[in-house]
Design a protein around this motif. Structure first.
Motif, short mmCIF file in Angstrom:
data_model
loop_
_atom_site.label_atom_id
_atom_site.label_comp_id
_atom_site.label_asym_id
_atom_site.label_seq_id
_atom_site.Cartn_x
_atom_site.Cartn_y
_atom_site.Cartn_z
N LYS A 31 63.39 62.26 56.50
CA LYS A 31 64.35 63.20 55.94
C LYS A 31 65.22 63.70 57.08
CE LYS A 31 61.49 64.72 52.14
NZ LYS A 31 60.81 65.82 51.49
N LYS A 32 66.52 63.43 56.98
CA LYS A 32 67.45 63.82 58.03
C LYS A 32 68.81 64.00 57.39
CE LYS A 32 69.41 62.04 62.33
NZ LYS A 32 69.30 63.23 63.14
N ARG A 33 69.53 65.00 57.80
CA ARG A 33 70.87 65.21 57.26
C ARG A 33 71.79 64.12 57.82
NH1 ARG A 33 74.01 70.59 56.29
NH2 ARG A 33 71.91 71.12 55.67
N ALA A 34 72.40 63.40 56.92
CA ALA A 34 73.31 62.32 57.29
C ALA A 34 74.49 62.31 56.33
CB ALA A 34 72.57 60.98 57.24
N PRO A 35 75.58 61.67 56.69
CA PRO A 35 76.75 61.64 55.79
C PRO A 35 76.46 61.02 54.43
CG PRO A 35 77.34 60.85 57.97
CD PRO A 35 75.85 61.04 57.96
N TRP A 36 75.47 60.11 54.35
CA TRP A 36 75.19 59.42 53.09
C TRP A 36 74.09 60.07 52.27
CZ3 TRP A 36 74.57 57.05 57.89
CH2 TRP A 36 73.28 57.04 58.37
N GLY A 37 73.45 61.13 52.77
CA GLY A 37 72.43 61.83 52.00
C GLY A 37 71.26 62.30 52.85
N PRO A 38 70.24 62.88 52.22
CA PRO A 38 69.12 63.47 52.96
C PRO A 38 68.03 62.49 53.37
CG PRO A 38 68.85 63.88 50.63
CD PRO A 38 70.17 63.17 50.79
N ILE A 39 68.08 61.25 52.89
CA ILE A 39 67.04 60.27 53.23
C ILE A 39 67.65 59.20 54.14
CG2 ILE A 39 65.45 58.51 52.34
CD1 ILE A 39 64.62 61.34 51.61
N CYS A 40 66.96 58.91 55.23
CA CYS A 40 67.39 57.90 56.19
C CYS A 40 66.23 56.97 56.49
CB CYS A 40 67.83 58.53 57.50
SG CYS A 40 69.26 59.56 57.39
N PHE A 41 66.56 55.85 57.04
CA PHE A 41 65.56 54.89 57.51
C PHE A 41 65.74 54.74 59.01
CE2 PHE A 41 66.27 54.19 53.09
CZ PHE A 41 64.99 54.05 52.60
N GLN A 42 64.63 54.81 59.73
CA GLN A 42 64.67 54.81 61.19
C GLN A 42 63.91 53.62 61.74
OE1 GLN A 42 62.83 58.20 63.04
NE2 GLN A 42 63.82 57.81 64.98
N ASP A 43 64.50 53.00 62.75
CA ASP A 43 63.82 51.94 63.48
C ASP A 43 62.83 52.62 64.43
OD1 ASP A 43 63.06 50.01 65.37
OD2 ASP A 43 64.97 48.98 65.22
N PRO A 44 61.51 52.36 64.31
CA PRO A 44 60.54 53.06 65.16
C PRO A 44 60.63 52.68 66.64
CG PRO A 44 59.44 51.39 63.84
CD PRO A 44 60.86 51.46 63.37
N TYR A 45 61.31 51.60 66.95
CA TYR A 45 61.42 51.16 68.34
C TYR A 45 62.73 51.60 68.98
CZ TYR A 45 57.63 48.42 66.55
OH TYR A 45 56.48 48.05 65.94
N ARG A 46 63.65 52.13 68.18
CA ARG A 46 64.92 52.65 68.69
C ARG A 46 65.12 54.02 68.04
NH1 ARG A 46 69.06 48.12 67.19
NH2 ARG A 46 67.93 48.25 65.24
N ARG A 47 64.68 55.05 68.72
CA ARG A 47 64.60 56.40 68.13
C ARG A 47 65.92 56.93 67.62
NH1 ARG A 47 60.45 59.89 71.77
NH2 ARG A 47 58.82 58.33 71.89
N GLY A 48 67.02 56.52 68.18
CA GLY A 48 68.31 57.06 67.77
C GLY A 48 69.00 56.28 66.68
N ILE A 49 68.33 55.28 66.10
CA ILE A 49 68.95 54.43 65.09
C ILE A 49 68.50 54.87 63.70
CG2 ILE A 49 69.22 52.07 64.23
CD1 ILE A 49 70.47 52.57 66.99
N PHE A 50 69.46 55.34 62.90
CA PHE A 50 69.21 55.75 61.52
C PHE A 50 70.16 54.98 60.62
CE2 PHE A 50 68.00 59.30 64.16
CZ PHE A 50 66.76 59.64 63.65
N ALA A 51 69.70 54.63 59.43
CA ALA A 51 70.53 53.85 58.52
C ALA A 51 70.35 54.32 57.08
CB ALA A 51 70.16 52.37 58.62
N LYS A 52 71.29 53.91 56.25
CA LYS A 52 71.28 54.27 54.83
C LYS A 52 70.19 53.53 54.07
CE LYS A 52 75.29 54.28 52.75
NZ LYS A 52 76.50 53.94 51.99
N SER A 53 69.86 52.30 54.50
CA SER A 53 68.83 51.50 53.85
C SER A 53 68.10 50.68 54.89
CB SER A 53 69.46 50.57 52.81
OG SER A 53 70.20 49.56 53.46
#
Length: 59
Positions: A31-53
């Motif tokens: 759960k993270k505030r993002a332009p596309w909504g409150p749910i994000c998907f994160q790459d566990p090996y790249r902490r700063g990478i969040f995506a819509k799907s």
């Protein structure tokens, strides 16, 4: 912030040599505030990478 440690350097070397491949379902739903909504998907090996799907977060 940079997150370099022994594990991350080893991971980068293994990726370059083709010895390590990230699994298809290896991501976190967070759960993270993002332009596309409150749910994000994160790459566990790249902490700063969040995506819509999960598909968008793939390399």
């Amino acid at each position: 912030m940079n997150f370099y440690n022994t594990f991350t350097v080893r991971l980068q070397v293994e990726q370059m040599l083709g010895l390590w491949d990230q699994a298809h379902d290896d991501w976190w739903q967070v759960k993270k505030r993002a332009p596309w909504g409150p749910i994000c998907f994160q790459d566990p090996y790249r902490r700063g990478i969040f995506a819509k799907s999960p598909q968008v977060s793939e390399r």
